[in-house]
Scaffold this motif. Structure first.
Motif, PDB file in Angstrom:
ATOM      1  N   LYS A 376       0.838  -1.205   0.000  1.00  0.00           N
ATOM      2  CA  LYS A 376       0.000   0.000   0.000  1.00  0.00           C
ATOM      3  C   LYS A 376       0.870   1.252   0.000  1.00  0.00           C
ATOM      4  CE  LYS A 376      -3.706  -2.257   2.644  1.00  0.00           C
ATOM      5  NZ  LYS A 376      -4.403  -2.306   3.953  1.00  0.00           N
ATOM      6  N   GLN A 377       1.944   1.223   0.769  1.00  0.00           N
ATOM      7  CA  GLN A 377       2.826   2.392   0.839  1.00  0.00           C
ATOM      8  C   GLN A 377       3.421   2.732  -0.521  1.00  0.00           C
ATOM      9  OE1 GLN A 377       5.815   2.262   3.958  1.00  0.00           O
ATOM     10  NE2 GLN A 377       4.421   1.236   5.375  1.00  0.00           N
ATOM     11  N   TYR A 378       3.973   1.720  -1.192  1.00  0.00           N
ATOM     12  CA  TYR A 378       4.606   1.966  -2.490  1.00  0.00           C
ATOM     13  C   TYR A 378       3.576   2.336  -3.556  1.00  0.00           C
ATOM     14  CZ  TYR A 378       9.236   0.541  -0.975  1.00  0.00           C
ATOM     15  OH  TYR A 378      10.466   0.496  -0.358  1.00  0.00           O
ATOM     16  N   THR A 379       2.393   1.729  -3.496  1.00  0.00           N
ATOM     17  CA  THR A 379       1.349   2.066  -4.459  1.00  0.00           C
ATOM     18  C   THR A 379       0.946   3.526  -4.328  1.00  0.00           C
ATOM     19  OG1 THR A 379       0.499  -0.204  -4.377  1.00  0.00           O
ATOM     20  CG2 THR A 379      -0.976   1.468  -5.255  1.00  0.00           C
ATOM     21  N   GLU A 380       0.773   3.982  -3.092  1.00  0.00           N
ATOM     22  CA  GLU A 380       0.366   5.368  -2.866  1.00  0.00           C
ATOM     23  C   GLU A 380       1.483   6.353  -3.215  1.00  0.00           C
ATOM     24  OE1 GLU A 380      -2.605   6.533  -2.196  1.00  0.00           O
ATOM     25  OE2 GLU A 380      -3.400   4.489  -2.205  1.00  0.00           O
ATOM     26  N   MET A 381       2.741   5.984  -2.927  1.00  0.00           N
ATOM     27  CA  MET A 381       3.860   6.879  -3.263  1.00  0.00           C
ATOM     28  C   MET A 381       3.987   7.063  -4.770  1.00  0.00           C
ATOM     29  SD  MET A 381       7.002   6.410  -0.594  1.00  0.00           S
ATOM     30  CE  MET A 381       7.294   4.670  -0.872  1.00  0.00           C
ATOM     31  N   MET A 382       3.833   5.976  -5.523  1.00  0.00           N
ATOM     32  CA  MET A 382       3.913   6.085  -6.974  1.00  0.00           C
ATOM     33  C   MET A 382       2.702   6.821  -7.555  1.00  0.00           C
ATOM     34  SD  MET A 382       6.780   4.937  -7.970  1.00  0.00           S
ATOM     35  CE  MET A 382       7.436   5.594  -6.438  1.00  0.00           C
ATOM     36  N   THR A 384       1.480   9.443  -6.436  1.00  0.00           N
ATOM     37  CA  THR A 384       1.771  10.884  -6.420  1.00  0.00           C
ATOM     38  C   THR A 384       2.451  11.335  -7.704  1.00  0.00           C
ATOM     39  OG1 THR A 384       3.941  10.569  -5.360  1.00  0.00           O
ATOM     40  CG2 THR A 384       2.036  10.845  -3.907  1.00  0.00           C
ATOM     41  N   GLU A 385       3.054  10.385  -8.421  1.00  0.00           N
ATOM     42  CA  GLU A 385       3.692  10.697  -9.716  1.00  0.00           C
ATOM     43  C   GLU A 385       2.759  10.368 -10.884  1.00  0.00           C
ATOM     44  OE1 GLU A 385       6.551  12.080  -9.939  1.00  0.00           O
ATOM     45  OE2 GLU A 385       7.823  11.491  -8.235  1.00  0.00           O
ATOM     46  N   ASP A 432      12.482   6.476 -12.530  1.00  0.00           N
ATOM     47  CA  ASP A 432      11.912   6.930 -13.806  1.00  0.00           C
ATOM     48  C   ASP A 432      10.495   7.462 -13.687  1.00  0.00           C
ATOM     49  OD1 ASP A 432      14.242   6.216 -15.114  1.00  0.00           O
ATOM     50  OD2 ASP A 432      13.538   4.184 -15.568  1.00  0.00           O
ATOM     51  N   ALA A 433       9.846   7.297 -12.528  1.00  0.00           N
ATOM     52  CA  ALA A 433       8.418   7.629 -12.388  1.00  0.00           C
ATOM     53  C   ALA A 433       8.038   9.015 -12.917  1.00  0.00           C
ATOM     54  CB  ALA A 433       7.988   7.483 -10.934  1.00  0.00           C
ATOM     55  N   PRO A 434       8.798  10.085 -12.611  1.00  0.00           N
ATOM     56  CA  PRO A 434       8.376  11.413 -13.100  1.00  0.00           C
ATOM     57  C   PRO A 434       8.439  11.542 -14.618  1.00  0.00           C
ATOM     58  CG  PRO A 434       9.966  11.596 -11.306  1.00  0.00           C
ATOM     59  CD  PRO A 434       9.978  10.174 -11.745  1.00  0.00           C
ATOM     60  N   ASP A 435       9.259  10.703 -15.282  1.00  0.00           N
ATOM     61  CA  ASP A 435       9.476  10.839 -16.724  1.00  0.00           C
ATOM     62  C   ASP A 435       8.709   9.827 -17.565  1.00  0.00           C
ATOM     63  OD1 ASP A 435      11.438  12.816 -16.089  1.00  0.00           O
ATOM     64  OD2 ASP A 435      12.820  11.181 -15.599  1.00  0.00           O
ATOM     65  N   VAL A 438       2.627   9.353 -20.230  1.00  0.00           N
ATOM     66  CA  VAL A 438       1.280   9.202 -19.673  1.00  0.00           C
ATOM     67  C   VAL A 438       0.643   7.882 -20.080  1.00  0.00           C
ATOM     68  CG1 VAL A 438      -1.050  10.182 -19.617  1.00  0.00           C
ATOM     69  CG2 VAL A 438       0.941  11.703 -19.616  1.00  0.00           C
ATOM     70  N   ALA A 439       0.870   7.478 -21.317  1.00  0.00           N
ATOM     71  CA  ALA A 439       0.262   6.238 -21.819  1.00  0.00           C
ATOM     72  C   ALA A 439       0.796   5.002 -21.111  1.00  0.00           C
ATOM     73  CB  ALA A 439       0.504   6.124 -23.324  1.00  0.00           C
ATOM     74  N   LYS A 440       1.985   5.115 -20.501  1.00  0.00           N
ATOM     75  CA  LYS A 440       2.606   3.948 -19.852  1.00  0.00           C
ATOM     76  C   LYS A 440       2.599   4.065 -18.321  1.00  0.00           C
ATOM     77  CE  LYS A 440       5.743   3.146 -23.744  1.00  0.00           C
ATOM     78  NZ  LYS A 440       7.151   3.061 -24.173  1.00  0.00           N
ATOM     79  N   LYS A 441       1.743   4.907 -17.803  1.00  0.00           N
ATOM     80  CA  LYS A 441       1.736   5.148 -16.367  1.00  0.00           C
ATOM     81  C   LYS A 441       1.146   3.982 -15.570  1.00  0.00           C
ATOM     82  CE  LYS A 441       3.219   9.564 -15.802  1.00  0.00           C
ATOM     83  NZ  LYS A 441       4.141  10.070 -14.793  1.00  0.00           N
ATOM     84  N   LYS A 442       0.544   3.012 -16.240  1.00  0.00           N
ATOM     85  CA  LYS A 442      -0.003   1.842 -15.548  1.00  0.00           C
ATOM     86  C   LYS A 442       1.022   0.720 -15.621  1.00  0.00           C
ATOM     87  CE  LYS A 442      -4.227  -0.890 -15.192  1.00  0.00           C
ATOM     88  NZ  LYS A 442      -5.586  -1.119 -15.731  1.00  0.00           N
ATOM     89  N   ILE A 443       1.550   0.309 -14.474  1.00  0.00           N
ATOM     90  CA  ILE A 443       2.612  -0.704 -14.445  1.00  0.00           C
ATOM     91  C   ILE A 443       2.129  -1.915 -13.656  1.00  0.00           C
ATOM     92  CG2 ILE A 443       4.972  -1.203 -13.707  1.00  0.00           C
ATOM     93  CD1 ILE A 443       5.576   1.768 -14.009  1.00  0.00           C
ATOM     94  N   ASN A 444       2.227  -3.055 -14.279  1.00  0.00           N
ATOM     95  CA  ASN A 444       1.773  -4.308 -13.680  1.00  0.00           C
ATOM     96  C   ASN A 444       2.978  -5.066 -13.111  1.00  0.00           C
ATOM     97  OD1 ASN A 444      -0.399  -6.161 -13.159  1.00  0.00           O
ATOM     98  ND2 ASN A 444       0.509  -7.499 -14.701  1.00  0.00           N
ATOM     99  N   ILE A 445       2.947  -5.357 -11.826  1.00  0.00           N
ATOM    100  CA  ILE A 445       4.030  -6.121 -11.190  1.00  0.00           C
ATOM    101  C   ILE A 445       3.534  -7.546 -10.966  1.00  0.00           C
ATOM    102  CG2 ILE A 445       5.604  -6.254  -9.216  1.00  0.00           C
ATOM    103  CD1 ILE A 445       5.976  -3.667 -10.679  1.00  0.00           C
TER     104      ILE A 445
END
Length: 468
Positions: A376-382, A384-385, A432-435, A438-445
């Motif tokens: 949850k922590q990492y999901t919420e931190m990312m 923000t970007e 790399d999160a800030p850069d 937009v189209a690739k902002k969804k990342i599946n782990i």
């Protein structure tokens, strides 16, 4: 003066929100907390006779010993101090003496109560700060002074305003002031710059005193002593109105707080509901007697005895009784055992609980279930970007597997291993999160992603010793 009367079952339920497993330890601290409430409700003549049942938690690092004690204190709103027993030395040697932990606890309690009191007078402080800002924005000039001098018989060539003129000026002034007040409250003056007077913080060299309790007490009072001799300097600063209101409100809140009341309340809180968490208690177990006295071991235990049993400690806020402070000790006891403590110390900690080592299944739960779970922590931190990080179940399982595997190969540091694994896993995304487009902002782990990122580190044992 416990702030809650939670039942032991309710306390365990609250701790379960943040700590996985360790049911025995949670039950022990829950009963200790409830016993405080019970003691406060027994007949007064018996109240002082009931001593807290101090606890020793036994278990490897990273299994939740500190977190249980910290969350318990937060739940009860009790003054809480965590300190390593290995920091102390026997009286007469250079180093910290054991009484300093009580002084530190009182200082924490004073700050805690002062913050509560300042919060209670926040509204009044904000009103006063608002008036001060309005005085700066719309000064009275010297009209009142001139009127007073005229009435007292100033030279005849000075014009004396008629009463009607004064009333008219007052009316205009008040109307303008109320308009400014509305603008101020609506935030329309926030960006305007004003000049205010604030306390000047000292920038000179700081003096630190390292010694035993007597001189340490003197060191604590040096700041106050010089503060009384030399008046506090003020300096003018130009700041935005929004910042000025907050600064002046903080200053007024400090003035409104009754520090004598704060001190009395803080000392009472420490005496009746303070919690001291003595970590690394196993480090002060006596070593080989043939090597002579060890000033950081058995001597420290003997110095701790009177404080744990109950004594008076001198602080800058007066004498503080330690009779009802709850002491929770913790240690891995990997090369020693609680029975190696001196007999008197063993008697001061009648409750002993063993915490379990964490396995893969525990790690899976730690990653996902608590209110502050790492996933949850990492999901919420990312987020923000603007990055939508999605952890699949198989990814969480793989992360837990890696952490358990590395703990098995090397030093077992419990749940702390998860922090390292997660940082290595998400290092590239975090960078790399800030850069990221937009189209690739969804990342599946998923599990494949985890194996790909951690494969080299896990397989190379030498490398994993440095990185994980």
């Amino acid at each position: 003066m416990s702030s809650t009367n939670l039942t032991p079952r309710e306390t365990v339920s609250q701790l379960d929100k943040y700590i996985i497993g360790q049911h025995d330890a949670k039950r022990a601290v829950a009963v200790a907390l409830r016993n405080r409430w019970r003691r406060q409700n027994v007949p007064e003549e018996l109240r002082e006779e009931i001593a807290p049942k101090n606890i020793i938690m036994i278990g490897p690092t990273g299994v939740g010993k500190t977190e249980i004690a910290r969350r318990l204190a937060k739940l009860d709103k009790s003054p809480f101090l965590k300190i390593e027993a290995s920091k102390f030395t026997e009286v007469g040697y250079v180093g910290r003496d054991v009484e300093s932990m009580v002084r530190d606890l009182v200082e924490l309690a004073v700050n805690m109560v002062r913050s509560e009191e300042q919060e209670s007078v926040k509204t009044r402080a904000m009103e006063i700060a608002e008036e001060r800002i309005l005085d700066i924005l719309l000064p009275l000039k010297h009209r009142e002074k001139e009127h007073t001098e005229a009435q007292e018989g100033t030279p005849p060539d000075m014009p004396v305003p008629e009463n009607g003129v004064l009333v008219q000026e007052d009316t205009r002034h008040n109307e303008t002031r109320e308009k400014l007040r509305r603008l101020l409250r609506d935030g329309k003056l926030d960006e305007r710059t004003v000049e205010i007077e604030v306390a000047d913080s000292p920038t000179g060299p700081m003096i630190e005193i390292f010694s035993t309790s007597g001189v340490e007490d003197m060191g604590m009072n040096i700041k106050e002593m010089f503060g009384n001799i030399f008046p506090q300097k003020k300096k003018k600063r130009k700041v935005k109105v929004s910042d000025a209101v907050n600064m002046l409100a903080d200053e007024e809140a400090q003035r409104l707080v009754d520090m004598e009341k704060v001190t009395r309340t803080a000392v009472e809180k420490v005496e009746q509901s303070g919690i001291i968490f003595l970590d690394e208690i196993d480090k002060i177990v006596g070593g080989d007697p043939s090597h002579g006295p060890d000033v950081s071991r058995e001597g420290v235990q003997r110095d701790l005895l009177p404080i744990v049993e109950g004594s008076n400690v001198n602080t800058k806020y007066g004498m503080v009784k330690t009779d009802h402070i709850l002491f929770i000790a913790a240690g891995a006891f990997s090369v020693s055992k609680p029975s190696d403590l001196i007999p008197e110390m063993q008697g001061r900690f009648p409750i002993r609980v063993e915490l379990d080592s964490l396995e893969k299944e525990d790690f899976i739960r730690i990653l996902t279930e608590p209110h502050n779970a790492l996933v949850k922590q990492y999901t919420e931190m990312m987020a923000t970007e603007g990055v939508d990080l999605i952890f699949q179940d198989d990814a969480v399982e793989e992360i837990a597997e890696v952490a358990a595997l590395v703990n098995g190969k090397m030093e077992n540091i419990g749940a702390r291993r998860l922090y390292t694994v997660m940082e290595i896993l998400l290092e590239e995304i975090s960078f790399d999160a800030p850069d990221i487009a937009v189209a690739k902002k969804k990342i599946n782990i998923d599990a494949d992603y985890v194996r790909d990122k951690l494969k080299d580190v896990v397989e190379d044992e030498d490398l994993s010793r440095y990185i994980l």
